[in-house]
Design a protein around this motif. Structure first.
Motif, PDB file in Angstrom:
ATOM      1  N   THR A  38       0.820  -1.218   0.000  1.00  0.00           N
ATOM      2  CA  THR A  38       0.000   0.000   0.000  1.00  0.00           C
ATOM      3  C   THR A  38       0.851   1.266   0.000  1.00  0.00           C
ATOM      4  O   THR A  38       0.317   2.368   0.041  1.00  0.00           O
ATOM      5  CB  THR A  38      -0.912   0.028   1.248  1.00  0.00           C
ATOM      6  OG1 THR A  38      -0.063  -0.013   2.403  1.00  0.00           O
ATOM      7  CG2 THR A  38      -1.876  -1.143   1.276  1.00  0.00           C
ATOM      8  N   THR A  93      -1.084  -5.887   4.269  1.00  0.00           N
ATOM      9  CA  THR A  93      -1.362  -4.580   4.875  1.00  0.00           C
ATOM     10  C   THR A  93      -1.881  -4.793   6.292  1.00  0.00           C
ATOM     11  O   THR A  93      -2.477  -5.824   6.595  1.00  0.00           O
ATOM     12  CB  THR A  93      -2.400  -3.790   4.053  1.00  0.00           C
ATOM     13  OG1 THR A  93      -2.625  -2.520   4.698  1.00  0.00           O
ATOM     14  CG2 THR A  93      -3.733  -4.508   3.934  1.00  0.00           C
ATOM     15  N   ARG A 148      -6.930   0.263   3.241  1.00  0.00           N
ATOM     16  CA  ARG A 148      -5.895   0.893   2.403  1.00  0.00           C
ATOM     17  C   ARG A 148      -5.655   0.089   1.120  1.00  0.00           C
ATOM     18  O   ARG A 148      -5.082   0.596   0.161  1.00  0.00           O
ATOM     19  CB  ARG A 148      -4.578   1.009   3.174  1.00  0.00           C
ATOM     20  CG  ARG A 148      -4.593   2.051   4.259  1.00  0.00           C
ATOM     21  CD  ARG A 148      -3.187   2.358   4.736  1.00  0.00           C
ATOM     22  NE  ARG A 148      -2.401   3.048   3.717  1.00  0.00           N
ATOM     23  CZ  ARG A 148      -1.085   3.220   3.776  1.00  0.00           C
ATOM     24  NH1 ARG A 148      -0.407   2.763   4.804  1.00  0.00           N
ATOM     25  NH2 ARG A 148      -0.449   3.855   2.820  1.00  0.00           N
TER      26      ARG A 148
HETATM   27  N1  LIG Z   1      12.670   7.156  -0.960  1.00  0.00           N
HETATM   28  C1  LIG Z   1      13.872   6.907  -1.443  1.00  0.00           C
HETATM   29  O1  LIG Z   1      14.517   7.769  -2.098  1.00  0.00           O
HETATM   30  C2  LIG Z   1      14.463   5.525  -1.208  1.00  0.00           C
HETATM   31  C3  LIG Z   1      15.713   5.210  -1.783  1.00  0.00           C
HETATM   32  C4  LIG Z   1      16.227   3.924  -1.581  1.00  0.00           C
HETATM   33  C5  LIG Z   1      15.537   2.988  -0.819  1.00  0.00           C
HETATM   34  N2  LIG Z   1      14.344   3.338  -0.241  1.00  0.00           N
HETATM   35  C6  LIG Z   1      13.661   2.334   0.614  1.00  0.00           C
HETATM   36  O2  LIG Z   1      12.278   2.279   0.323  1.00  0.00           O
HETATM   37  C7  LIG Z   1      11.598   1.791   1.485  1.00  0.00           C
HETATM   38  C8  LIG Z   1      10.342   2.621   1.691  1.00  0.00           C
HETATM   39  O3  LIG Z   1       9.468   2.388   0.588  1.00  0.00           O
HETATM   40  P1  LIG Z   1       8.124   3.230   0.382  1.00  0.00           P
HETATM   41  O4  LIG Z   1       8.478   4.693   0.364  1.00  0.00           O
HETATM   42  O5  LIG Z   1       7.377   2.662  -0.780  1.00  0.00           O
HETATM   43  O6  LIG Z   1       7.352   2.926   1.743  1.00  0.00           O
HETATM   44  P2  LIG Z   1       6.065   3.673   2.301  1.00  0.00           P
HETATM   45  O7  LIG Z   1       5.353   4.430   1.234  1.00  0.00           O
HETATM   46  O8  LIG Z   1       6.465   4.383   3.569  1.00  0.00           O
HETATM   47  O9  LIG Z   1       5.113   2.437   2.675  1.00  0.00           O
HETATM   48  C9  LIG Z   1       5.342   1.644   3.791  1.00  0.00           C
HETATM   49  C10 LIG Z   1       4.632   0.310   3.588  1.00  0.00           C
HETATM   50  O10 LIG Z   1       5.041  -0.582   4.636  1.00  0.00           O
HETATM   51  C11 LIG Z   1       3.882  -1.149   5.241  1.00  0.00           C
HETATM   52  N3  LIG Z   1       4.148  -1.336   6.671  1.00  0.00           N
HETATM   53  C12 LIG Z   1       4.648  -0.442   7.545  1.00  0.00           C
HETATM   54  N4  LIG Z   1       4.771  -0.994   8.767  1.00  0.00           N
HETATM   55  C13 LIG Z   1       4.310  -2.273   8.657  1.00  0.00           C
HETATM   56  C14 LIG Z   1       4.172  -3.349   9.579  1.00  0.00           C
HETATM   57  N5  LIG Z   1       4.526  -3.217  10.883  1.00  0.00           N
HETATM   58  N6  LIG Z   1       3.684  -4.515   9.123  1.00  0.00           N
HETATM   59  C15 LIG Z   1       3.302  -4.656   7.829  1.00  0.00           C
HETATM   60  N7  LIG Z   1       3.416  -3.672   6.898  1.00  0.00           N
HETATM   61  C16 LIG Z   1       3.911  -2.492   7.323  1.00  0.00           C
HETATM   62  C17 LIG Z   1       2.746  -0.156   5.006  1.00  0.00           C
HETATM   63  O11 LIG Z   1       1.541  -0.910   4.949  1.00  0.00           O
HETATM   64  P3  LIG Z   1       0.192  -0.576   5.752  1.00  0.00           P
HETATM   65  O12 LIG Z   1       0.313   0.808   6.340  1.00  0.00           O
HETATM   66  O13 LIG Z   1      -0.895  -0.691   4.698  1.00  0.00           O
HETATM   67  O14 LIG Z   1       0.108  -1.657   6.778  1.00  0.00           O
HETATM   68  C18 LIG Z   1       3.120   0.411   3.629  1.00  0.00           C
HETATM   69  O15 LIG Z   1       2.603  -0.408   2.605  1.00  0.00           O
HETATM   70  C19 LIG Z   1      12.582   1.869   2.665  1.00  0.00           C
HETATM   71  O16 LIG Z   1      13.032   0.565   2.998  1.00  0.00           O
HETATM   72  C20 LIG Z   1      13.735   2.698   2.107  1.00  0.00           C
HETATM   73  O17 LIG Z   1      14.996   2.366   2.669  1.00  0.00           O
HETATM   74  C21 LIG Z   1      13.782   4.572  -0.429  1.00  0.00           C
END
Ligand SMILES: NC(=O)c1ccc[n+]([C@@H]2O[C@H](COP(=O)([O-])OP(=O)(O)OC[C@H]3O[C@@H](n4cnc5c(N)ncnc54)[C@H](OP(=O)(O)O)[C@@H]3O)[C@@H](O)[C@H]2O)c1
Length: 298
Positions: A13, A35, A40
């Motif tokens: 999500t 999720t 969501r």
């Molecule tokens: N942004 C950058 O420039 C960049 C660069 C390199 C790497 N990254 C990596 O990308 C990742 C972040 O990706 P994103 O931005 O797509 O994430 P995001 O939009 O913050 O989404 C977080 C996701 O994780 C799920 N989640 C959070 N806590 C959880 C839990 N306890 N159990 C199950 N699901 C959980 C949430 O699901 P629900 O809320 O629906 O449960 C949601 O789907 C990080 O690991 C980061 O190091 C980012």
């Protein structure tokens, strides 16, 4: 692979997961979206994904989510529990007999060399567990995402003609998150390759590195206004980051990223996106055309 995989997508999500799920469905894969908040995932269900309600901190929910799954896409947000949560998912996947894992890791420059990024070190620890697991896998190390780092550009230009730039105007090989999702699809559906090549992380970047002066030039052309890149002092940048961070931990992580980016660490490019997808990466210019041009005066 003779039959199409059934894939559990964690982070489904979130920013990247929402791009990945429809791409996998379009390729005919079975997708189960994890999720904590089923509402969501309504949009993903409407597109044909199954939903598994679960939490990385709840082992029983992980076991249920992984039941009958052949592949896993592993993504979680940056938190102090990043390593523990992802390692728990890998262990549950091993117990469930998952055949292949694709892990969305940190940017390469946060991971190598170790000891200079909290989140990079956590991703490094998870990658090591994945290697020891014996499960076929692919690690993706994407550079800074346009949708995150450049999201503020359109908002700043709607407010005026100044574009705030980090001190020193470092260049960054920004990558469009849609390219990461496209590559993740190929990584999930790829045939396992024997030997060392199968273990090598895919370091993903845009096609060229761009600084904020160049972004201001592109924005000027797109808006027909004179947009000026206005450098922030290091102190002003830190204050901004601290004000926008939800916790001290995240503020520290962002300060580490800023220092590494200022040192030019996010500038190098790789040819991986083009090699995997058979086309060049999306450009910053095209991204800004979509996000900025729509807000320019008539
Ligand atoms: N942004 C950058 O420039 C960049 C660069 C390199 C790497 N990254 C990596 O990308 C990742 C972040 O990706 P994103 O931005 O797509 O994430 P995001 O939009 O913050 O989404 C977080 C996701 O994780 C799920 N989640 C959070 N806590 C959880 C839990 N306890 N159990 C199950 N699901 C959980 C949430 O699901 P629900 O809320 O629906 O449960 C949601 O789907 C990080 O690991 C980061 O190091 C980012």
């Amino acid at each position: 692979m003779s039959s199409l995989p059934r894939i559990l997508v964690t982070g489904a999500t979130g920013r990247l997961g929402q791009l990945l799920v429809p791409r996998l469905l379009a390729r005919g894969a079975g997708v189960r979206a994890l999720t904590r908040h089923p509402a969501r995932a309504n949009g993903l269900r409407a597109q044909g994904a199954e939903t598994a309600v679960g939490d990385f901190d709840d082992g029983d929910s992980l076991r249920r989510a992984l039941d009958g799954v052949s592949h896993l896409f592993l993504l979680s947000p940056i938190t102090p529990t990043l390593a523990g949560q992802q390692i728990a998912v890998i262990e549950a996947a091993a117990a469930a007999g998952v055949e292949r894992i694709v892990k969305l890791s940190g940017s390469h420059w946060t991971i190598e060399p170790p000891g200079r990024s909290l989140s990079g070190d956590a991703h490094r620890e998870i990658e090591a567990v994945l290697r020891r697991s014996g499960i076929a896998h692919r690690v993706l190390r994407p550079n800074a995402w346009m949708q995150v780092m450049l999201a503020r550009v359109a908002a700043e230009l709607a407010a005026g003609d100044a574009l705030h730039a980090p001190p020193g105007d470092p260049k960054v090989a920004f990558i469009d998150a849609r390219d990461i999702a496209d590559v993740a699809v190929e990584a999930l559906l790829e045939q396992p390759v024997a030997g060392a090549a199968s273990a090598a992380p895919w370091v993903l970047t845009g096609g060229c590195a761009v600084g904020y002066k160049e972004i201001a030039r592109i924005a000027s052309r797109l808006t027909g206004r004179r947009i000026v890149a206005t450098p922030l002092s290091a102190q002003a940048q830190q204050q901004r980051q601290a004000a926008n961070a939800p916790s001290h931990y995240i503020a520290r992580v962002h300060a580490e990223f800023a220092a590494l980016i200022a040192a030019g660490e996010a500038e190098p490019t790789t040819g991986t996106v083009a090699e995997v997808l058979g086309r060049p990466p999306r450009t910053v210019e095209a991204f800004l055309e979509e996000t900025v041009a729509s807000r320019s005066p008539a």
